[in-house]
Motif scaffolding. Structure first.
Motif, PDB file in Angstrom:
ATOM      1  N   UNK A  90       0.820  -1.212   0.000  1.00 25.69           N
ATOM      2  CA  UNK A  90       0.000   0.000   0.000  1.00 25.69           C
ATOM      3  C   UNK A  90       0.852   1.260   0.000  1.00 25.69           C
ATOM      4  N   UNK A  91       1.975   1.198  -0.709  1.00 28.03           N
ATOM      5  CA  UNK A  91       2.906   2.328  -0.738  1.00 28.03           C
ATOM      6  C   UNK A  91       2.315   3.546  -1.446  1.00 28.03           C
ATOM      7  N   UNK A  92       1.322   3.323  -2.330  1.00 26.03           N
ATOM      8  CA  UNK A  92       0.695   4.440  -3.041  1.00 26.03           C
ATOM      9  C   UNK A  92      -0.616   4.879  -2.393  1.00 26.03           C
ATOM     10  N   UNK A  93      -0.881   4.441  -1.172  1.00 25.71           N
ATOM     11  CA  UNK A  93      -2.197   4.666  -0.571  1.00 25.71           C
ATOM     12  C   UNK A  93      -2.511   6.127  -0.280  1.00 25.71           C
ATOM     13  N   UNK A  94      -1.483   6.970  -0.157  1.00 25.68           N
ATOM     14  CA  UNK A  94      -1.725   8.393   0.114  1.00 25.68           C
ATOM     15  C   UNK A  94      -1.938   9.201  -1.161  1.00 25.68           C
ATOM     16  N   UNK A  95      -1.637   8.603  -2.303  1.00 25.73           N
ATOM     17  CA  UNK A  95      -1.709   9.321  -3.580  1.00 25.73           C
ATOM     18  C   UNK A  95      -3.006   8.978  -4.302  1.00 25.73           C
ATOM     19  N   UNK A  96      -4.118   9.212  -3.617  1.00 23.21           N
ATOM     20  CA  UNK A  96      -5.450   8.917  -4.137  1.00 23.21           C
ATOM     21  C   UNK A  96      -6.156  10.241  -4.408  1.00 23.21           C
ATOM     22  N   UNK A  97      -6.795  10.341  -5.567  1.00 27.33           N
ATOM     23  CA  UNK A  97      -7.401  11.603  -5.993  1.00 27.33           C
ATOM     24  C   UNK A  97      -8.835  11.747  -5.499  1.00 27.33           C
ATOM     25  N   UNK A  98      -9.328  12.977  -5.427  1.00 19.92           N
ATOM     26  CA  UNK A  98     -10.695  13.221  -4.939  1.00 19.92           C
ATOM     27  C   UNK A  98     -11.720  12.358  -5.668  1.00 19.92           C
ATOM     28  N   UNK A  99     -12.692  11.877  -4.912  1.00 20.96           N
ATOM     29  CA  UNK A  99     -13.712  11.010  -5.474  1.00 20.96           C
ATOM     30  C   UNK A  99     -13.437   9.538  -5.236  1.00 20.96           C
ATOM     31  N   UNK A 100     -12.224   9.223  -4.764  1.00 14.82           N
ATOM     32  CA  UNK A 100     -11.846   7.844  -4.448  1.00 14.82           C
ATOM     33  C   UNK A 100     -11.353   7.764  -3.011  1.00 14.82           C
ATOM     34  N   UNK A 101     -11.454   6.590  -2.446  1.00 14.91           N
ATOM     35  CA  UNK A 101     -10.993   6.402  -1.072  1.00 14.91           C
ATOM     36  C   UNK A 101     -10.244   5.078  -0.962  1.00 14.91           C
ATOM     37  N   UNK A 102      -9.061   5.153  -0.377  1.00 20.14           N
ATOM     38  CA  UNK A 102      -8.283   3.942  -0.149  1.00 20.14           C
ATOM     39  C   UNK A 102      -8.807   3.200   1.070  1.00 20.14           C
TER      40      UNK A 102
END
Length: 386
Positions: free
Chosen positions: A197-209
């Protein structure tokens, strides 16, 4: 907050893998490494540590773990406990350590191509076998083939599944329903899930990790998660990461390998950087996401106008754009090589991520906008010349 993301920073001659692995006139849009300065709070913390002047062996303090716990609670609504967490010198070595701890030589490990190439490398280095559950690409979207996943997981030799969440390179943020179905299948067949989950903080608005570890009430499911602030805050060179699991039996096995490989002793700079990132970096991250979203919009607009042969996959997370170029070439490796040699721009061939990536290119858009503009101009020239 003005973070000067448009500022050009010359990285050539700094022993940068991204910039110094090819000729100086090649524009690198390949490896997952941003061309932005890290958050000011991180730089200040490192400068303060340097000023101390002594850099001996360093204990990992409680505030390191407290920063991780606070970040996951704040960003993802997931509550960790300190004794679930282990520090490691990076996600890549952690993957290998966990594979060695939880499987035996000759065991099979599930992956979902096209997927992060180091999954293949880590499995091969550990003398395990790769089993592929290819993602289904239909109508311009990637979905999980659950029927195939069930069939593969039912093989008694399959002991572990490597989940990429969010997914690199296709940019998907997995829905909670998809994660639950993975959990049900793996729990049923006693397959441990290793969630990267190394990319878990790089999520754009409208999506949720959704942290895979947050799934509840699934019979037989056991999992381990690996992560790091390195992608989020551009800290890969500092070699910092961590893993966590609430399953004591798994952690006991993993701990034995971590101790044998001496992977838990971090540098003082890695420790200070993680703490500063997670305690003071959120405002910078929000500005970064806004800038990256603007870069992606520029990319999609450019392709719509100048490269209609290329279909740009929707980017739900990461700064790695996935380009469907099947209308242009039959070999992504050959075309990628041509772009480097003739147009002096470096994009990753899709086949780096498994045979399921044929016909695609991966492009890193985490750079100042002028560099992205130049890279796209060179890509367009390469397409025009065949």
């Amino acid at each position: 907050m003005d973070n000067h993301f448009d500022e050009y920073i010359d990285r050539k001659g700094t022993d940068s893998i991204k910039w110094d692995a090819a000729a100086s006139n090649v524009l690198p849009m390949w490896i997952a490494d941003m061309d932005f300065k890290t958050a000011p709070a991180i730089q200040a913390a490192l400068e303060k540590r340097v000023a101390h002047g002594v850099f001996g062996y360093t204990l990992t303090p409680d505030r390191f773990f407290e920063a991780i716990i606070g970040w996951w609670q704040k960003r993802h609504g997931y509550t960790l406990q300190k004794d679930w967490i282990r520090s490691v010198t990076g996600v890549i070595p952690a993957l290998s350590a966990i594979i060695r701890a939880l499987t035996a030589v000759g065991d099979k490990v599930l992956v979902q191509p096209p997927v992060y190439n180091h999954f293949y490398i880590a499995i091969a280095h550990c003398d395990r076998q790769v089993i592929e559950n290819n993602l289904r690409f239909t109508d311009g979207h990637y979905r999980i083939d659950f029927e195939d996943l069930e069939a593969k997981a039912a093989d008694p030799a399959v002991k572990l599944m490597l989940l990429c969440s969010p997914h690199n390179p296709v940019g998907r943020v997995w829905a909670i329903s998809e994660l639950q179905r993975i959990g049900e299948i793996c729990g049923k067949h006693s397959v441990v899930v290793l969630s990267d989950e190394i990319h878990s903080d790089l999520v754009y608005p409208g999506r949720k990790h959704t942290p895979f570890a947050s799934l509840n009430g699934i019979d037989g499911l056991r999992s381990v998660t690996v992560s790091s602030p390195s992608k989020t805050f551009n800290l890969a060179g500092l070699q910092v990461g961590y893993l966590f699991s609430e399953h004591n039996d798994l952690m006991t096995q993993i701990q034995q390998v971590l101790a044998a490989q001496e992977m838990e002793l971090l540098s003082p700079f890695a420790i200070e950087a993680l703490i500063a990132a997670y305690e003071e970096g959120e405002e910078w991250l929000e500005s970064l996401l806004t800038y990256l979203k603007g870069n992606f919009t520029y990319l999609t607009d450019f392709c719509a106008k100048h490269l209609p042969q290329i279909e740009v996959m929707q980017l739900q997370a990461t700064y790695l754009a996935w380009l469907d170029c099947q209308a242009i070439f039959s070999s992504s490796a050959d075309f990628s090589n041509k772009l480097v040699q003739q147009e002096k721009v470096w994009l990753n061939p899709g086949t780096l991520y498994g045979d399921a990536g044929e016909g695609f290119l991966r492009m890193n858009i985490a750079c100042p906008r002028p560099l992205l503009e130049e890279a796209l101009a060179r890509l367009a020239k390469g397409v025009a010349t065949g």
